[in-house]
Design a protein around this motif. Structure first.
Motif, PDB file in Angstrom:
ATOM      1  N   ASN A 135      48.166  24.640  42.465  1.00  0.00           N
ATOM      2  CA  ASN A 135      48.234  23.186  42.584  1.00  0.00           C
ATOM      3  C   ASN A 135      47.208  22.563  41.630  1.00  0.00           C
ATOM      4  N   GLU A 136      47.699  22.000  40.540  1.00  0.00           N
ATOM      5  CA  GLU A 136      46.797  21.441  39.524  1.00  0.00           C
ATOM      6  C   GLU A 136      45.914  20.339  40.097  1.00  0.00           C
ATOM      7  N   SER A 137      46.491  19.476  40.922  1.00  0.00           N
ATOM      8  CA  SER A 137      45.726  18.372  41.506  1.00  0.00           C
ATOM      9  C   SER A 137      44.546  18.878  42.334  1.00  0.00           C
ATOM     10  N   ASP A 138      44.797  19.890  43.171  1.00  0.00           N
ATOM     11  CA  ASP A 138      43.726  20.460  43.995  1.00  0.00           C
ATOM     12  C   ASP A 138      42.659  21.125  43.134  1.00  0.00           C
ATOM     13  N   GLN A 139      43.090  21.788  42.065  1.00  0.00           N
ATOM     14  CA  GLN A 139      42.139  22.449  41.177  1.00  0.00           C
ATOM     15  C   GLN A 139      41.235  21.418  40.501  1.00  0.00           C
ATOM     16  N   ARG A 140      41.805  20.300  40.108  1.00  0.00           N
ATOM     17  CA  ARG A 140      41.008  19.254  39.467  1.00  0.00           C
ATOM     18  C   ARG A 140      40.056  18.600  40.461  1.00  0.00           C
ATOM     19  N   LYS A 141      40.474  18.468  41.704  1.00  0.00           N
ATOM     20  CA  LYS A 141      39.579  17.934  42.734  1.00  0.00           C
ATOM     21  C   LYS A 141      38.404  18.880  42.964  1.00  0.00           C
ATOM     22  N   PHE A 142      38.701  20.181  42.963  1.00  0.00           N
ATOM     23  CA  PHE A 142      37.652  21.190  43.110  1.00  0.00           C
ATOM     24  C   PHE A 142      36.666  21.099  41.948  1.00  0.00           C
ATOM     25  N   ALA A 143      37.194  20.954  40.730  1.00  0.00           N
ATOM     26  CA  ALA A 143      36.339  20.832  39.553  1.00  0.00           C
ATOM     27  C   ALA A 143      35.472  19.576  39.634  1.00  0.00           C
ATOM     28  N   GLN A 144      36.063  18.486  40.102  1.00  0.00           N
ATOM     29  CA  GLN A 144      35.306  17.240  40.228  1.00  0.00           C
ATOM     30  C   GLN A 144      34.210  17.360  41.277  1.00  0.00           C
ATOM     31  N   TYR A 145      34.514  18.075  42.358  1.00  0.00           N
ATOM     32  CA  TYR A 145      33.516  18.310  43.412  1.00  0.00           C
ATOM     33  C   TYR A 145      32.317  19.066  42.850  1.00  0.00           C
ATOM     34  N   LEU A 146      32.580  20.091  42.050  1.00  0.00           N
ATOM     35  CA  LEU A 146      31.497  20.858  41.444  1.00  0.00           C
ATOM     36  C   LEU A 146      30.669  19.974  40.520  1.00  0.00           C
ATOM     37  N   ALA A 147      31.364  19.185  39.698  1.00  0.00           N
ATOM     38  CA  ALA A 147      30.663  18.312  38.749  1.00  0.00           C
ATOM     39  C   ALA A 147      29.807  17.284  39.479  1.00  0.00           C
ATOM     40  N   ASN A 148      30.326  16.740  40.564  1.00  0.00           N
ATOM     41  CA  ASN A 148      29.567  15.743  41.340  1.00  0.00           C
ATOM     42  C   ASN A 148      28.312  16.331  41.966  1.00  0.00           C
ATOM     43  N   ASN A 149      28.307  17.648  42.147  1.00  0.00           N
ATOM     44  CA  ASN A 149      27.153  18.318  42.725  1.00  0.00           C
ATOM     45  C   ASN A 149      26.255  18.951  41.660  1.00  0.00           C
ATOM     46  N   GLY A 150      26.453  18.520  40.425  1.00  0.00           N
ATOM     47  CA  GLY A 150      25.581  18.961  39.351  1.00  0.00           C
ATOM     48  C   GLY A 150      25.835  20.366  38.858  1.00  0.00           C
ATOM     49  N   ILE A 151      27.014  20.933  39.164  1.00  0.00           N
ATOM     50  CA  ILE A 151      27.346  22.294  38.735  1.00  0.00           C
ATOM     51  C   ILE A 151      28.214  22.209  37.480  1.00  0.00           C
TER      52      ILE A 151
END
Length: 324
Positions: A271-287
Protein backbone atom coordinates in the motif's frame (compact mmCIF):
# COMPACT_ATOMS: atom_id res chain seq x y z
CA UNK A 1 4.43 -29.23 19.23
CA UNK A 2 1.22 -31.20 18.79
CA UNK A 3 -0.79 -27.98 18.73
CA UNK A 4 1.50 -26.55 16.05
CA UNK A 5 1.02 -29.66 13.92
CA UNK A 6 -2.76 -29.47 14.40
CA UNK A 7 -3.01 -25.79 13.44
CA UNK A 8 -0.97 -26.29 10.28
CA UNK A 9 -3.02 -29.36 9.38
CA UNK A 10 -6.24 -27.37 9.91
CA UNK A 11 -5.03 -24.72 7.46
CA UNK A 12 -4.18 -27.26 4.77
CA UNK A 13 -7.53 -29.01 5.27
CA UNK A 14 -9.45 -25.73 5.09
CA UNK A 15 -7.69 -24.85 1.83
CA UNK A 16 -8.45 -28.20 0.24
CA UNK A 17 -12.07 -28.10 1.46
CA UNK A 18 -12.63 -24.66 -0.07
CA UNK A 19 -11.24 -25.87 -3.37
CA UNK A 20 -13.54 -28.92 -3.44
CA UNK A 21 -16.65 -26.99 -2.36
CA UNK A 22 -16.17 -24.15 -4.83
CA UNK A 23 -15.43 -26.58 -7.65
CA UNK A 24 -18.85 -28.20 -7.10
CA UNK A 25 -20.89 -25.00 -7.37
CA UNK A 26 -19.41 -23.07 -10.26
CA UNK A 27 -20.37 -23.70 -13.91
CA UNK A 28 -16.85 -23.96 -15.29
CA UNK A 29 -15.59 -26.23 -12.54
CA UNK A 30 -13.67 -28.39 -15.01
CA UNK A 31 -11.56 -25.36 -15.91
CA UNK A 32 -10.95 -24.60 -12.25
CA UNK A 33 -9.92 -28.17 -11.57
CA UNK A 34 -7.49 -27.98 -14.46
CA UNK A 35 -6.03 -24.78 -13.08
CA UNK A 36 -5.47 -26.46 -9.75
CA UNK A 37 -2.41 -27.92 -11.41
CA UNK A 38 -0.89 -24.42 -11.20
CA UNK A 39 2.77 -25.00 -10.36
CA UNK A 40 3.01 -22.46 -7.54
CA UNK A 41 -0.05 -23.82 -5.77
CA UNK A 42 1.14 -27.41 -6.19
CA UNK A 43 4.50 -26.43 -4.76
CA UNK A 44 2.78 -24.75 -1.80
CA UNK A 45 0.75 -27.88 -1.01
CA UNK A 46 3.83 -30.06 -1.45
CA UNK A 47 5.91 -27.96 0.93
CA UNK A 48 3.06 -27.79 3.45
CA UNK A 49 2.66 -31.57 3.43
CA UNK A 50 6.40 -32.14 3.71
CA UNK A 51 6.57 -29.69 6.61
CA UNK A 52 3.75 -31.46 8.46
CA UNK A 53 5.36 -34.86 7.95
CA UNK A 54 8.72 -33.60 9.21
CA UNK A 55 7.05 -32.22 12.36
CA UNK A 56 5.23 -35.49 12.94
CA UNK A 57 8.50 -37.40 12.67
CA UNK A 58 10.13 -34.97 15.11
CA UNK A 59 7.33 -35.53 17.61
CA UNK A 60 7.48 -39.31 17.33
CA UNK A 61 11.26 -39.48 17.60
CA UNK A 62 11.85 -36.90 20.33
CA UNK A 63 14.25 -38.08 23.00
CA UNK A 64 13.19 -37.08 26.50
CA UNK A 65 16.73 -37.55 27.78
CA UNK A 66 18.35 -35.39 25.11
CA UNK A 67 21.35 -33.37 26.22
CA UNK A 68 21.81 -29.64 25.80
CA UNK A 69 23.85 -28.69 22.75
CA UNK A 70 26.13 -25.67 23.14
CA UNK A 71 25.00 -22.73 21.03
CA UNK A 72 27.60 -21.40 18.60
CA UNK A 73 27.26 -19.48 15.33
CA UNK A 74 28.10 -22.70 13.47
CA UNK A 75 25.44 -24.82 15.18
CA UNK A 76 22.84 -22.08 14.69
CA UNK A 77 23.55 -21.94 10.96
CA UNK A 78 23.30 -25.72 10.68
CA UNK A 79 19.92 -25.89 12.42
CA UNK A 80 18.11 -22.84 11.07
CA UNK A 81 16.98 -20.82 8.05
CA UNK A 82 20.14 -18.73 8.13
CA UNK A 83 22.99 -18.59 5.64
CA UNK A 84 26.26 -16.77 6.25
CA UNK A 85 28.58 -15.44 3.54
CA UNK A 86 31.98 -14.02 4.39
CA UNK A 87 33.66 -11.44 2.16
CA UNK A 88 37.39 -11.38 2.92
CA UNK A 89 37.45 -12.39 6.56
CA UNK A 90 38.27 -8.89 7.79
CA UNK A 91 34.95 -7.11 7.35
CA UNK A 92 33.72 -4.76 10.05
CA UNK A 93 30.26 -4.50 8.49
CA UNK A 94 27.52 -7.14 8.61
CA UNK A 95 24.51 -6.93 6.31
CA UNK A 96 21.43 -8.94 7.32
CA UNK A 97 19.02 -9.62 4.48
CA UNK A 98 15.52 -10.92 5.17
CA UNK A 99 14.39 -12.58 1.94
CA UNK A 100 10.98 -12.83 0.32
CA UNK A 101 8.93 -16.03 0.05
CA UNK A 102 10.21 -18.64 -2.41
CA UNK A 103 13.32 -16.53 -3.08
CA UNK A 104 15.67 -18.41 -5.38
CA UNK A 105 19.39 -18.50 -4.76
CA UNK A 106 20.22 -17.04 -8.17
CA UNK A 107 18.11 -13.98 -7.30
CA UNK A 108 19.50 -13.60 -3.79
CA UNK A 109 23.00 -13.91 -5.18
CA UNK A 110 22.52 -10.70 -7.19
CA UNK A 111 22.00 -8.77 -3.95
CA UNK A 112 24.78 -10.60 -2.14
CA UNK A 113 27.15 -9.57 -4.89
CA UNK A 114 26.44 -5.89 -4.19
CA UNK A 115 27.44 -6.17 -0.55
CA UNK A 116 30.20 -8.75 -0.86
CA UNK A 117 31.94 -6.58 -3.46
CA UNK A 118 31.90 -3.79 -0.89
CA UNK A 119 33.73 -6.13 1.46
CA UNK A 120 30.77 -6.68 3.80
CA UNK A 121 29.83 -10.00 5.41
CA UNK A 122 26.24 -11.17 4.92
CA UNK A 123 23.66 -13.09 6.89
CA UNK A 124 20.66 -14.21 4.82
CA UNK A 125 17.41 -15.04 6.66
CA UNK A 126 14.78 -17.12 4.86
CA UNK A 127 11.13 -17.44 5.80
CA UNK A 128 8.48 -19.73 4.29
CA UNK A 129 4.69 -19.60 4.23
CA UNK A 130 4.14 -21.85 7.23
CA UNK A 131 6.67 -19.86 9.28
CA UNK A 132 4.44 -16.82 8.77
CA UNK A 133 1.18 -18.69 9.40
CA UNK A 134 2.48 -20.20 12.63
CA UNK A 135 4.84 -17.55 14.09
CA UNK A 136 5.39 -19.14 17.51
CA UNK A 137 7.16 -22.15 16.07
CA UNK A 138 8.10 -20.52 12.76
CA UNK A 139 9.13 -16.91 12.29
CA UNK A 140 9.70 -16.35 16.01
CA UNK A 141 12.07 -19.31 16.21
CA UNK A 142 13.91 -17.93 13.19
CA UNK A 143 14.11 -14.56 14.95
CA UNK A 144 15.58 -16.20 18.06
CA UNK A 145 18.22 -17.88 15.89
CA UNK A 146 19.15 -14.49 14.42
CA UNK A 147 19.42 -13.03 17.92
CA UNK A 148 21.54 -15.94 19.18
CA UNK A 149 23.82 -15.73 16.14
CA UNK A 150 24.40 -12.00 16.65
CA UNK A 151 25.02 -12.42 20.38
CA UNK A 152 27.96 -14.67 19.52
CA UNK A 153 29.21 -12.92 16.38
CA UNK A 154 28.52 -9.20 16.83
CA UNK A 155 31.88 -8.45 18.46
CA UNK A 156 33.52 -8.90 15.03
CA UNK A 157 31.58 -5.97 13.57
CA UNK A 158 31.30 -2.23 14.08
CA UNK A 159 28.23 -1.73 11.91
CA UNK A 160 25.09 -3.72 11.10
CA UNK A 161 22.84 -2.93 8.14
CA UNK A 162 19.35 -4.40 7.56
CA UNK A 163 17.91 -5.11 4.09
CA UNK A 164 14.41 -6.60 4.22
CA UNK A 165 12.44 -7.71 1.18
CA UNK A 166 8.65 -8.06 1.05
CA UNK A 167 7.46 -10.41 3.85
CA UNK A 168 11.02 -10.29 5.18
CA UNK A 169 10.03 -6.94 6.69
CA UNK A 170 7.67 -8.84 8.98
CA UNK A 171 10.46 -11.31 9.85
CA UNK A 172 12.73 -8.41 10.78
CA UNK A 173 9.92 -7.14 13.02
CA UNK A 174 10.00 -10.46 14.88
CA UNK A 175 13.72 -9.89 15.50
CA UNK A 176 12.90 -6.45 16.90
CA UNK A 177 10.37 -8.09 19.24
CA UNK A 178 13.08 -10.45 20.51
CA UNK A 179 15.51 -7.58 21.03
CA UNK A 180 12.91 -5.64 22.99
CA UNK A 181 12.79 -8.44 25.58
CA UNK A 182 16.49 -9.24 25.69
CA UNK A 183 18.85 -6.87 27.52
CA UNK A 184 21.84 -8.83 26.24
CA UNK A 185 21.09 -7.51 22.75
CA UNK A 186 21.93 -3.90 23.65
CA UNK A 187 25.47 -4.27 22.34
CA UNK A 188 24.07 -5.58 19.06
CA UNK A 189 21.39 -2.93 18.56
CA UNK A 190 23.90 -0.17 19.30
CA UNK A 191 25.59 -1.16 16.03
CA UNK A 192 22.47 -0.79 13.84
CA UNK A 193 23.24 1.85 11.23
CA UNK A 194 20.34 1.69 8.80
CA UNK A 195 17.43 -0.30 7.39
CA UNK A 196 16.30 -0.83 3.81
CA UNK A 197 12.75 -1.96 3.04
CA UNK A 198 12.36 -3.29 -0.49
CA UNK A 199 8.65 -3.81 -1.35
CA UNK A 200 8.00 -4.13 2.38
CA UNK A 201 4.76 -5.98 3.14
CA UNK A 202 2.91 -4.90 6.27
CA UNK A 203 0.51 -7.04 8.28
CA UNK A 204 -2.60 -5.52 6.69
CA UNK A 205 -1.26 -6.31 3.24
CA UNK A 206 -0.26 -9.90 3.95
CA UNK A 207 -3.48 -11.40 2.54
CA UNK A 208 -3.04 -9.55 -0.75
CA UNK A 209 0.57 -10.65 -0.85
CA UNK A 210 -0.27 -14.31 -0.37
CA UNK A 211 -3.14 -14.38 -2.84
CA UNK A 212 -1.88 -12.03 -5.56
CA UNK A 213 1.87 -12.55 -5.49
CA UNK A 214 2.36 -16.11 -4.25
CA UNK A 215 -0.66 -17.68 -5.97
CA UNK A 216 -1.06 -15.89 -9.31
CA UNK A 217 -3.90 -18.14 -10.45
CA UNK A 218 -6.97 -15.99 -9.65
CA UNK A 219 -9.51 -18.75 -8.83
CA UNK A 220 -7.00 -20.55 -6.62
CA UNK A 221 -5.94 -17.22 -5.12
CA UNK A 222 -9.56 -16.44 -4.18
CA UNK A 223 -9.95 -19.84 -2.53
CA UNK A 224 -6.63 -19.53 -0.71
CA UNK A 225 -7.54 -16.04 0.53
CA UNK A 226 -10.69 -17.35 2.20
CA UNK A 227 -8.77 -20.32 3.57
CA UNK A 228 -6.23 -18.01 5.18
CA UNK A 229 -9.01 -15.79 6.56
CA UNK A 230 -10.65 -18.82 8.14
CA UNK A 231 -7.33 -19.95 9.56
CA UNK A 232 -6.32 -16.59 11.08
CA UNK A 233 -9.82 -16.25 12.55
CA UNK A 234 -9.56 -19.64 14.24
CA UNK A 235 -6.02 -18.96 15.44
CA UNK A 236 -6.08 -15.18 15.94
CA UNK A 237 -3.79 -15.19 18.97
CA UNK A 238 -1.24 -17.35 17.17
CA UNK A 239 -1.21 -15.40 13.89
CA UNK A 240 -2.68 -11.90 13.50
CA UNK A 241 -1.85 -10.87 17.07
CA UNK A 242 1.79 -11.86 16.53
CA UNK A 243 1.92 -10.17 13.11
CA UNK A 244 0.62 -6.88 14.52
CA UNK A 245 3.17 -6.92 17.32
CA UNK A 246 5.92 -7.29 14.73
CA UNK A 247 4.43 -4.44 12.66
CA UNK A 248 4.24 -2.19 15.74
CA UNK A 249 7.96 -2.64 16.38
CA UNK A 250 8.79 -1.86 12.76
CA UNK A 251 6.78 1.36 12.84
CA UNK A 252 8.04 2.38 16.27
CA UNK A 253 11.66 2.39 15.05
CA UNK A 254 12.98 2.28 18.60
CA UNK A 255 16.61 2.36 17.45
CA UNK A 256 16.02 5.41 15.23
CA UNK A 257 17.57 3.80 12.17
CA UNK A 258 17.89 5.88 9.00
CA UNK A 259 15.58 4.24 6.47
CA UNK A 260 15.52 3.69 2.71
CA UNK A 261 12.27 2.46 1.13
CA UNK A 262 11.86 1.02 -2.37
CA UNK A 263 8.33 0.55 -3.75
CA UNK A 264 6.10 1.10 -6.79
CA UNK A 265 2.65 2.61 -7.26
CA UNK A 266 1.29 -0.43 -9.10
CA UNK A 267 2.39 -3.04 -6.54
CA UNK A 268 -0.84 -4.68 -5.36
CA UNK A 269 0.94 -6.28 -2.39
CA UNK A 270 2.17 -2.96 -0.98
CA UNK A 271 0.00 0.00 0.00
CA UNK A 272 1.85 3.07 -1.27
CA UNK A 273 -0.24 5.47 0.82
CA UNK A 274 0.54 3.61 4.06
CA UNK A 275 4.22 3.44 3.16
CA UNK A 276 4.33 7.19 2.62
CA UNK A 277 2.57 7.79 5.93
CA UNK A 278 5.18 5.60 7.62
CA UNK A 279 7.95 7.59 5.94
CA UNK A 280 6.36 10.86 7.05
CA UNK A 281 6.08 9.56 10.61
CA UNK A 282 9.80 8.80 10.65
CA UNK A 283 10.65 12.20 9.21
CA UNK A 284 8.46 13.98 11.77
CA UNK A 285 10.41 12.22 14.50
CA UNK A 286 13.74 13.39 13.16
CA UNK A 287 14.72 10.05 11.59
CA UNK A 288 16.36 10.34 8.15
CA UNK A 289 14.20 8.61 5.55
CA UNK A 290 14.44 8.27 1.78
CA UNK A 291 11.63 6.84 -0.30
CA UNK A 292 11.99 5.84 -3.95
CA UNK A 293 8.72 4.97 -5.66
CA UNK A 294 8.51 3.99 -9.32
CA UNK A 295 5.15 4.45 -11.15
CA UNK A 296 5.39 0.89 -12.49
CA UNK A 297 7.68 -1.87 -11.36
CA UNK A 298 7.67 -5.43 -10.06
CA UNK A 299 7.23 -6.62 -6.49
CA UNK A 300 10.80 -7.21 -5.25
CA UNK A 301 11.90 -6.56 -8.82
CA UNK A 302 13.01 -2.92 -8.72
CA UNK A 303 16.69 -3.82 -8.85
CA UNK A 304 16.17 -5.99 -11.92
CA UNK A 305 14.09 -3.44 -13.81
CA UNK A 306 15.83 -0.22 -12.74
CA UNK A 307 19.33 -1.42 -11.93
CA UNK A 308 21.25 1.85 -12.29
CA UNK A 309 18.72 3.98 -10.42
CA UNK A 310 18.33 1.36 -7.70
CA UNK A 311 22.08 1.18 -7.14
CA UNK A 312 22.35 4.97 -7.14
CA UNK A 313 19.91 5.24 -4.22
CA UNK A 314 21.30 2.19 -2.43
CA UNK A 315 24.96 3.22 -2.65
CA UNK A 316 24.23 6.78 -1.56
CA UNK A 317 22.29 5.49 1.45
CA UNK A 318 25.03 3.04 2.44
CA UNK A 319 27.73 5.71 2.10
CA UNK A 320 25.72 7.96 4.42
CA UNK A 321 25.16 5.41 7.18
CA UNK A 322 28.38 3.39 6.96
CA UNK A 323 31.21 5.85 7.47
CA UNK A 324 34.18 3.54 6.89
Amino acid sequence: MWFELTSNLVFVCITITFILVVSLFIPNRSEILNRMADFTFAKFIYKSTRYLISKLIAILTINSTSTTISITPETILQQSNLMFNRSDGHSKVLVITFSWLFARERHLQKYRKIYLERGYDMLTVKTNVLDVLYPINGSQKIAKNVVHFLEHAHHKYDDILIHAFSIGTYQFGEVLVQWAHNDRSNEVTAKLRGQIFDSGVDVDEALNYFTQEVIRNKPIGFILKWSIMAYVTLFHNLTTKQHRRSSDHIHRNKYRCPTLMFLSSNDTAVNESDQRKFAQYLANNGIPVTIKCWPQSLHVGHFIKFTDEYLQYLNKFIDNVILH
